[in-house]
Design an enzyme around this catalytic site. Structure first.
Site, PDB file in Angstrom:
ATOM      1  CD  GLN A 194      -0.118  -1.460   3.060  1.00 43.00           C
ATOM      2  OE1 GLN A 194      -0.023  -2.404   2.264  1.00 43.00           O
ATOM      3  NE2 GLN A 194       0.051  -1.614   4.373  1.00 43.00           N
ATOM      4  CG  ASN A 217       7.505  -7.692   2.789  1.00 41.11           C
ATOM      5  OD1 ASN A 217       7.088  -7.171   1.759  1.00 41.11           O
ATOM      6  ND2 ASN A 217       6.825  -7.658   3.923  1.00 41.11           N
ATOM      7  CB  SER A 240      23.221 -10.158   0.806  1.00 41.90           C
ATOM      8  OG  SER A 240      24.296  -9.272   0.722  1.00 41.90           O
ATOM      9  CD  GLN A 262      26.815 -10.974   2.219  1.00 45.82           C
ATOM     10  OE1 GLN A 262      25.637 -10.635   2.238  1.00 45.82           O
ATOM     11  NE2 GLN A 262      27.793 -10.105   2.119  1.00 45.82           N
ATOM     12  CG  HIS A 265      22.819  -9.738   5.582  1.00 50.46           C
ATOM     13  ND1 HIS A 265      22.297  -8.597   6.124  1.00 50.46           N
ATOM     14  CD2 HIS A 265      24.048  -9.411   5.133  1.00 50.46           C
ATOM     15  CE1 HIS A 265      23.177  -7.610   6.001  1.00 50.46           C
ATOM     16  NE2 HIS A 265      24.247  -8.084   5.406  1.00 50.46           N
ATOM     17  CD  GLU A 330      24.966  -7.791  -2.586  1.00 53.77           C
ATOM     18  OE1 GLU A 330      24.880  -8.946  -2.110  1.00 53.77           O
ATOM     19  OE2 GLU A 330      24.311  -6.823  -2.154  1.00 53.77           O
ATOM     20  CG  HIS A 331      29.207  -7.626  -0.895  1.00 54.00           C
ATOM     21  ND1 HIS A 331      27.994  -8.244  -0.664  1.00 54.00           N
ATOM     22  CD2 HIS A 331      29.022  -6.312  -0.587  1.00 54.00           C
ATOM     23  CE1 HIS A 331      27.113  -7.350  -0.216  1.00 54.00           C
ATOM     24  NE2 HIS A 331      27.699  -6.164  -0.158  1.00 54.00           N
ATOM     25  CG  ASP A 364      28.229  -4.351   4.390  1.00 56.73           C
ATOM     26  OD1 ASP A 364      28.190  -4.302   3.151  1.00 56.73           O
ATOM     27  OD2 ASP A 364      28.332  -5.405   5.035  1.00 56.73           O
ATOM     28  CD  GLU A 418      14.068   3.569 -41.138  1.00 56.02           C
ATOM     29  OE1 GLU A 418      13.258   4.321 -40.556  1.00 56.02           O
ATOM     30  OE2 GLU A 418      15.119   3.159 -40.612  1.00 56.02           O
ATOM     31  CG  HIS A 423       9.917  10.100 -40.053  1.00 59.20           C
ATOM     32  ND1 HIS A 423       8.668   9.536 -39.869  1.00 59.20           N
ATOM     33  CD2 HIS A 423      10.552  10.003 -38.848  1.00 59.20           C
ATOM     34  CE1 HIS A 423       8.563   9.119 -38.607  1.00 59.20           C
ATOM     35  NE2 HIS A 423       9.694   9.395 -37.972  1.00 59.20           N
TER      36      HIS A 423
END
Lengths: 435, 435
Positions: A194, A217, A240, A262, A265, A330-331, A364, A418, A423
């Site tokens: 929402q 989430n 991650s 890592q 998480h 990612e890392h 981080d 074309e 044009h």
């Protein structure tokens, strides 16, 4: 006993086995999708009224109006003034460094003039308004507020609107303090699909924004992908990941803790270590055994390491680079003697942490570069969140009469090729009849 | 009689009426979605075999292997050598200009060193491999090949793989010639959702790419949005639009033809003219009446102008700027005396065509800037296709021992504030015990 997968690049099916470790497909959930679709329709049709209903239903938060759900900037400053001094200083230190790095990313307009007087260029402008989603509950991270908000303000976004659910009215003071430090303009205590819908389409009270960033989430992520097009969004993040490349000469406890950082998480997070030194891999495994029992989040760490972690033996560091480029992590931590030359051979990574002192955790929180990074191999084609995500470009074309004359001939030929007569004729009007 | 909507900003409900003219929502089609989902699964599971089946089914093209569907680079060069000389020269002229502009967009790596020796930076790398979708049939545009391929090659993409369906074996020589001029590396005569899936996941013969760009029909667009995440994609384009702002002093025939040049694309294309000069709006309407009957694509143009076009009377040019920023048009033509100062007040537009000589058609083909632009108000948050879409950034962090010591303390405080102990301890390992 923590049972982490061991791979060896000498095995025939090494890359197939590695791909199996890496495999991650976000599961589409039809029930979630239909709930979110319904919420978006309700917010678009009934605005504030629907937003209040969902906030009561999902966050157990009663309010007579959405205006009551706004958290004033005074309240943010109050949070900053009342949190412990060391936390305030840490937030301010981090923000200063993130801002300094972000300033380097700012794009400028440019243009050039051709011999015939035609001007070509690119005009760079900030987004008018951006929305920042901040999760409530257990995963409320003030660092995430800084990392998302600071680049937006550096870009020059005129109004940055933050939303953060406060289930049962519980407010995280550190998050409010971070919003104050980062210069967030308005905050509403709303969340879920929402809140995303309200930011995307606007309601009587919530201003519609041009782009929505920030983690959330499955409902938030689904809502973001559904409103994409109406507004811009940042990437939808997967779990991650860290890939540590080590030559075997870093303290194995340090490396084990880097993997933990890592893994803690969540259970789906991925920690992988690659080394040409098999004995070192054993030593790190031993450090994991030794250190894990004392960790506060040991259950999550263990599940993550067992389910998605790996210790990989490679032939040499050159092969480690190949593996890193395949994973596109990612890392990427290069815990080696000469990280500079190795980094130059890295083609795909969200962020590269170089040398034995550069723990991922430093990046981080406070090194400066953003911690919002491409996951799930998307570093092959995408970049860290940055100031550029809050700026956009407009092409500039200003033809002189002479320029239009020349370009008009070329455009006319191609347009007729074309089959686009209008044009062609539009271009031909600008061709001088006597030239 | 061409019946174009007339709006006047003095009316009370002006912006509501304008929003109704602008309203566009891509309709999700469940039948298309389920067909495309099925095709993607088949290509992932059965690769070349499935690709051949779909190509036979949809394009009536029989082949024993996907390798037979590859069009060699020799064949591309042959096309370039055999098309009419004026077309070859026009393609080469356009490519040279698009390349020169693209070179200006190329991002470079950067870094800076702090007092304590810590290095921060951003490493820029090209995508390894990109895929370019080119539609077959009636909407096959060589200019589109140039606009998509040239920035990829300027970025340094190692392999650019083009797919173009050739239903019944019909090949467009201009498209092949454009591929030769642009330096496309490999071409396959496949199309539809099956080509997108093959590029995204790779088959025995089609190399998997990192990003897919280029226009296509609803099946192609749906497939692109479904493979997003596995690969990058460019934007999903809505109908093309032009907004012309005119002070009333440009030849009304020119402006009418500029509106036609957008309208002739398809019935959903949108052409809007804004002027403070009501008499001029009447003159443009008269030019439309006069010119339309002779146009080859008059039926499409008429439908587009009647269904989605508008002539808007505003108070003054300042209000025209407000309207332009509200619309955030893909193409914005500023046919006014002082377009420079007006352009500076434009906050949202894909491309800005300045002055009476700069017809949009010049930009469509050969001015230099890209013709792939954000549509449907997405210029509020997105940019033209550019070299930057084929490059990505990796953050660089290389802490000195001293730097890690300082940053470690801040990171530790923030990590403990977030309840992430492993992050804190990983940072603390790098803090000197005697400092």
């Amino acid at each position: 006993m923590t049972d982490i997968k061991r791979l060896d690049s000498r095995e025939d099916d090494f890359y197939a086995a590695l791909d199996q470790v890496l495999a991650w497909e976000a599961s589409a959930d039809e029930a979630v999708e239909s709930t979110v679709r319904e919420i978006i329709v309700a917010i678009r049709q009934r605005g504030d009224a629907a937003l209040l209903e969902y906030t009561t239903q999902f966050d157990c938060l009663q309010a007579d109006s959405v205006a009551e759900l706004e958290i004033s900037t005074d309240r943010l400053r109050q949070a900053l003034a009342t949190i412990p001094a060391d936390q305030r200083e840490a937030l301010e230190h981090a923000a200063t460094r993130v801002r300094a790095y972000a300033e380097q990313q700012k794009m400028d307009s440019w243009s050039y003039t051709e011999d015939d007087g035609t001007v070509l260029g690119q005009q760079v402008t900030p987004l008018d308004r951006a929305g920042l989603y901040v999760p409530g509950g257990k995963a409320t991270y003030p660092s995430s507020v800084l990392m998302n908000a600071v680049p937006a303000k550096v870009a020059g976004v005129n109004e940055l609107v933050m939303v953060v659910p406060t289930p049962d009215g519980v407010i995280n003071e550190l998050v409010l303090a971070a919003a104050a430090v980062a210069g967030v303009d308005r905050v509403f205590s709303i969340g879920g699909a929402q809140a995303v819908a309200a930011l995307a389409y606007g309601t009587e009270t919530i201003p519609g924004v041009d782009k929505i960033v920030g983690p959330g989430n499955i409902y938030v992520a689904t809502a973001k992908s559904m409103v994409f097009g109406q507004v811009g969004i940042d990437m939808i993040a997967g779990p991650s990941e860290i890939l540590v490349v080590c030559d075997g000469k870093t303290n194995p406890d340090w490396i084990a803790m880097d993997l933990f950082s890592q893994a803690e998480h969540d259970e789906d997070a991925q920690s992988i270590l690659v080394s040409p030194d098999g004995v070192f891999l054993d030593r790190v495994a031993a450090s994991i055994e030794k250190l894990l029992p004392d960790m506060q989040r040991k259950d999550i760490i263990r599940q993550s390491l067992q389910g998605r972690g790996a210790l990989i033996k490679v032939k040499d560091l050159a092969e480690a680079v190949e593996v890193a480029n395949h994973i596109a992590p990612e890392h990427l931590e290069l815990s080696v003697e000469d990280p500079q030359s190795m980094a130059k051979r890295i083609r795909h990574a969200g962020a590269i942490f170089m040398g034995r002192y550069t723990a991922e955790a430093l990046g981080d929180y406070c090194a400066g570069p953003n911690h919002v990074l491409p996951t799930s191999r998307t570093a092959r084609f995408s970049s860290p969140l940055g100031v550029y995500d809050f700026q956009k470009r407009s092409s500039i074309i200003h033809c002189s009469a002479k320029g239009a004359n020349d370009l008009g001939r070329t455009a006319s030929t191609l347009a007729r090729g074309e089959g686009l007569e209008a044009h062609a004729r539009s271009a031909e009007y600008r061709v001088m009849k006597d030239a």
